[in-house]
Structure formats: C-alpha cells, structure tokens
Design a protein around this motif. Structure first.
Motif, PDB file in Angstrom:
ATOM      1  N   PHE A  92      63.403   3.004  79.455  1.00 57.42           N
ATOM      2  CA  PHE A  92      64.400   3.794  78.100  1.00 57.42           C
ATOM      3  C   PHE A  92      65.345   4.745  78.973  1.00 57.42           C
ATOM      4  O   PHE A  92      66.222   4.415  78.187  1.00 57.42           O
ATOM      5  N   ILE A  93      64.860   6.030  78.631  1.00 59.75           N
ATOM      6  CA  ILE A  93      65.188   6.736  79.202  1.00 59.75           C
ATOM      7  C   ILE A  93      65.933   7.053  80.160  1.00 59.75           C
ATOM      8  O   ILE A  93      67.315   7.796  80.145  1.00 59.75           O
ATOM      9  N   LEU A  94      65.888   6.496  81.539  1.00 63.73           N
ATOM     10  CA  LEU A  94      66.483   6.003  82.490  1.00 63.73           C
ATOM     11  C   LEU A  94      67.733   5.441  81.852  1.00 63.73           C
ATOM     12  O   LEU A  94      68.709   6.013  82.520  1.00 63.73           O
ATOM     13  N   SER A  95      67.587   5.018  81.650  1.00 62.59           N
ATOM     14  CA  SER A  95      68.727   3.430  81.350  1.00 62.59           C
ATOM     15  C   SER A  95      69.459   4.262  80.097  1.00 62.59           C
ATOM     16  O   SER A  95      70.578   4.432  80.511  1.00 62.59           O
ATOM     17  N   VAL A  96      68.917   5.336  79.288  1.00 62.37           N
ATOM     18  CA  VAL A  96      69.964   5.746  78.225  1.00 62.37           C
ATOM     19  C   VAL A  96      70.413   7.049  78.977  1.00 62.37           C
ATOM     20  O   VAL A  96      71.804   7.483  78.518  1.00 62.37           O
ATOM     21  N   LEU A  97      70.429   7.870  79.903  1.00 66.13           N
ATOM     22  CA  LEU A  97      70.301   9.072  80.438  1.00 66.13           C
ATOM     23  C   LEU A  97      71.169   8.506  81.534  1.00 66.13           C
ATOM     24  O   LEU A  97      72.702   9.277  81.744  1.00 66.13           O
ATOM     25  N   GLY A  98      71.883   7.436  82.265  1.00 67.74           N
ATOM     26  CA  GLY A  98      72.263   7.408  83.185  1.00 67.74           C
ATOM     27  C   GLY A  98      73.523   6.588  82.596  1.00 67.74           C
ATOM     28  O   GLY A  98      74.974   6.953  83.046  1.00 67.74           O
ATOM     29  N   PHE A  99      73.316   6.181  81.590  1.00 66.12           N
ATOM     30  CA  PHE A  99      74.384   6.031  80.777  1.00 66.12           C
ATOM     31  C   PHE A  99      75.059   6.426  79.836  1.00 66.12           C
ATOM     32  O   PHE A  99      76.301   6.388  80.098  1.00 66.12           O
ATOM     33  N   LEU A 100      74.870   7.323  79.400  1.00 58.50           N
ATOM     34  CA  LEU A 100      75.858   8.837  78.313  1.00 58.50           C
ATOM     35  C   LEU A 100      75.962   9.797  79.763  1.00 58.50           C
ATOM     36  O   LEU A 100      77.191   9.892  79.494  1.00 58.50           O
TER      37      LEU A 100
ATOM     38  N   SER B 235      62.226  -1.642  72.421  1.00 65.16           N
ATOM     39  CA  SER B 235      62.441  -3.054  71.844  1.00 65.16           C
ATOM     40  C   SER B 235      63.803  -1.716  70.288  1.00 65.16           C
ATOM     41  O   SER B 235      65.059  -1.970  70.532  1.00 65.16           O
ATOM     42  N   ASN B 236      63.960  -2.022  69.576  1.00 65.46           N
ATOM     43  CA  ASN B 236      64.290  -1.012  68.428  1.00 65.46           C
ATOM     44  C   ASN B 236      65.767   0.478  69.009  1.00 65.46           C
ATOM     45  O   ASN B 236      66.354  -0.273  68.432  1.00 65.46           O
ATOM     46  N   ASN B 237      65.474   0.743  69.664  1.00 70.67           N
ATOM     47  CA  ASN B 237      66.115   1.463  70.632  1.00 70.67           C
ATOM     48  C   ASN B 237      66.897   1.087  71.333  1.00 70.67           C
ATOM     49  O   ASN B 237      68.245   0.735  71.555  1.00 70.67           O
ATOM     50  N   PHE B 238      66.344  -0.056  71.898  1.00 73.05           N
ATOM     51  CA  PHE B 238      67.468  -0.968  72.926  1.00 73.05           C
ATOM     52  C   PHE B 238      68.689  -0.854  72.258  1.00 73.05           C
ATOM     53  O   PHE B 238      69.748  -1.526  72.165  1.00 73.05           O
ATOM     54  N   LEU B 239      67.777  -2.026  71.175  1.00 72.06           N
ATOM     55  CA  LEU B 239      68.687  -2.856  70.341  1.00 72.06           C
ATOM     56  C   LEU B 239      69.755  -2.526  69.427  1.00 72.06           C
ATOM     57  O   LEU B 239      71.023  -2.474  69.610  1.00 72.06           O
TER      58      LEU B 239
ATOM     59  N   ALA C  69      54.675  -5.129  76.878  1.00 68.68           N
ATOM     60  CA  ALA C  69      55.820  -4.956  77.627  1.00 68.68           C
ATOM     61  C   ALA C  69      56.188  -3.546  77.072  1.00 68.68           C
ATOM     62  O   ALA C  69      56.058  -2.842  78.292  1.00 68.68           O
ATOM     63  N   GLY C  70      56.630  -3.707  76.181  1.00 72.82           N
ATOM     64  CA  GLY C  70      56.913  -2.186  75.547  1.00 72.82           C
ATOM     65  C   GLY C  70      55.511  -0.982  75.271  1.00 72.82           C
ATOM     66  O   GLY C  70      56.487  -0.708  74.188  1.00 72.82           O
ATOM     67  N   ARG C  71      54.995  -1.200  75.565  1.00 75.93           N
ATOM     68  CA  ARG C  71      54.010  -0.438  75.371  1.00 75.93           C
ATOM     69  C   ARG C  71      53.388   0.553  76.627  1.00 75.93           C
ATOM     70  O   ARG C  71      53.872  -0.190  77.927  1.00 75.93           O
ATOM     71  N   GLY C  72      53.779   2.222  76.522  1.00 79.95           N
ATOM     72  CA  GLY C  72      53.295   2.083  77.891  1.00 79.95           C
ATOM     73  C   GLY C  72      54.675   3.342  78.215  1.00 79.95           C
ATOM     74  O   GLY C  72      55.521   3.590  77.982  1.00 79.95           O
ATOM     75  N   TRP C  73      54.207   4.090  79.122  1.00 81.00           N
ATOM     76  CA  TRP C  73      55.038   4.978  79.812  1.00 81.00           C
ATOM     77  C   TRP C  73      56.154   4.400  80.908  1.00 81.00           C
ATOM     78  O   TRP C  73      57.063   5.133  81.390  1.00 81.00           O
ATOM     79  N   LEU C  74      55.799   2.834  81.598  1.00 79.48           N
ATOM     80  CA  LEU C  74      56.638   2.732  82.415  1.00 79.48           C
ATOM     81  C   LEU C  74      58.099   1.834  81.489  1.00 79.48           C
ATOM     82  O   LEU C  74      58.693   2.545  81.781  1.00 79.48           O
TER      83      LEU C  74
ATOM     84  N   LEU D 259      76.485  -2.327  80.827  1.00 83.78           N
ATOM     85  CA  LEU D 259      76.033  -2.076  80.942  1.00 83.78           C
ATOM     86  C   LEU D 259      75.268  -1.465  79.063  1.00 83.78           C
ATOM     87  O   LEU D 259      74.078  -1.665  79.197  1.00 83.78           O
ATOM     88  N   GLY D 260      76.409  -0.636  78.575  1.00 82.66           N
ATOM     89  CA  GLY D 260      75.609  -0.485  77.382  1.00 82.66           C
ATOM     90  C   GLY D 260      75.381  -1.650  76.299  1.00 82.66           C
ATOM     91  O   GLY D 260      74.177  -2.115  75.954  1.00 82.66           O
ATOM     92  N   PHE D 261      76.269  -2.823  76.507  1.00 78.82           N
ATOM     93  CA  PHE D 261      76.156  -4.052  74.919  1.00 78.82           C
ATOM     94  C   PHE D 261      75.475  -4.871  75.860  1.00 78.82           C
ATOM     95  O   PHE D 261      74.237  -5.190  75.310  1.00 78.82           O
ATOM     96  N   ALA D 262      75.425  -5.939  76.796  1.00 78.94           N
ATOM     97  CA  ALA D 262      74.965  -6.691  77.021  1.00 78.94           C
ATOM     98  C   ALA D 262      73.868  -5.643  78.184  1.00 78.94           C
ATOM     99  O   ALA D 262      72.051  -7.191  76.973  1.00 78.94           O
ATOM    100  N   SER D 263      72.910  -5.113  78.313  1.00 80.06           N
ATOM    101  CA  SER D 263      72.636  -4.592  78.796  1.00 80.06           C
ATOM    102  C   SER D 263      71.196  -4.288  78.148  1.00 80.06           C
ATOM    103  O   SER D 263      69.851  -5.119  78.063  1.00 80.06           O
ATOM    104  N   MET D 264      71.504  -3.441  77.569  1.00 79.46           N
ATOM    105  CA  MET D 264      70.463  -2.870  76.549  1.00 79.46           C
ATOM    106  C   MET D 264      70.136  -4.717  75.281  1.00 79.46           C
ATOM    107  O   MET D 264      69.039  -4.090  75.029  1.00 79.46           O
ATOM    108  N   MET D 265      71.091  -4.727  75.510  1.00 77.91           N
ATOM    109  CA  MET D 265      70.759  -5.780  74.227  1.00 77.91           C
ATOM    110  C   MET D 265      69.804  -6.628  74.614  1.00 77.91           C
ATOM    111  O   MET D 265      68.923  -7.467  74.001  1.00 77.91           O
TER     112      MET D 265
END
Length: 130
Positions: A71-79, A4-8, A61-66, A43-49
């Motif tokens: 998070f990893i796929l979203s950030v890598l894909g965006f970057l 949550s914190n890192n997406f925000l 929902a923020g706990r575990g590997w899923l 993708l960066g502002f609206a989706s990640m927020m």
C-alpha cells in the motif's frame, strides 16, 4: 480491511481526478498531459480498485506488513509519479530523478502484490473453497 478500504477510496478519487483532467484537456483543446490522464486512470483508478477488490476477496491477504508495504509503495509511487510526469511533459526535466524513483517504487509495489497474490491463492483453504 484497512488496506482494502483505502485502496478502494484512492481508486475512486483517482477516477474523479483523471476524468476531471480529461474534461479540462478537452475543454482547452490542450492534450499535452494525456499521458498523465492515462496513468491516473490506469494506475490510480484501475490498479488501486483491483488491489482493493483483491484484498476484499482475500481478507487474510490484507493483514501483516507485506500488504502495508504494498500500500505505502503504491501510494507514494503514484503520488510522486503523477506530478513529476506532468512536469516532464511540460519540459521541466529537473524532476527526472523523482520520476525514476517513483517508477521503481511502483514496480516494487507490483512485485509485492505478485507475492501476496501467489501466497493467498496457494493456500490449501483456497483450493477447497474455490
């Protein structure tokens, strides 16, 4: 809270970058990169927020590997998508394979998010507290 914190955080940084790009384009009257500007804001502002706010509203929902995979796929894909899209718009098509890979990552991350949302909102404790 990590997800949550890192997406925000990434969401607000994306807003700053997207707005700065918009100001730069306007000041230079050069709008070739407007799709990049739009994608950074959406993708960066609206989706990640929204991702960050969802994980804040549903902390379990923020706990575990899923969610970490989301998070990893979203950030890598965006970057990867933002610079490759910019280069494509600047007539540098050698980045097309990277752009396609990043788009697949982003669609995969959204598929994971769909699964996470459905899992979180179908739990019995949600039905009794909503």
């Amino acid at each position: 809270m990590f997800v949550s914190n890192n997406f925000l955080r990434l969401g607000v940084l994306s807003a700053l970058v997207g707005m700065s790009l918009g100001v730069w384009m306007g000041a230079n009257e050069d709008f070739v990169l407007r799709p990049v500007h739009a994608h950074i804001n959406l993708l960066g502002f609206a989706s990640m927020m929204l991702f960050g706010l969802f994980y804040r509203a549903f902390p379990a929902a923020g706990r575990g590997w899923l969610p970490m995979a989301h998070f990893i796929l979203s950030v890598l894909g965006f970057l990867i998508l933002m610079p490759s899209l910019a280069l494509m718009l600047l007539q540098k098509p050698f980045v097309l394979p990277l752009m396609i890979a990043s788009e697949i990552m982003l669609v995969g991350s959204m598929l994971l998010f769909v699964i996470i949302v459905f899992m979180a909102t179908m739990k019995k404790d949600y039905a009794t507290t909503a």
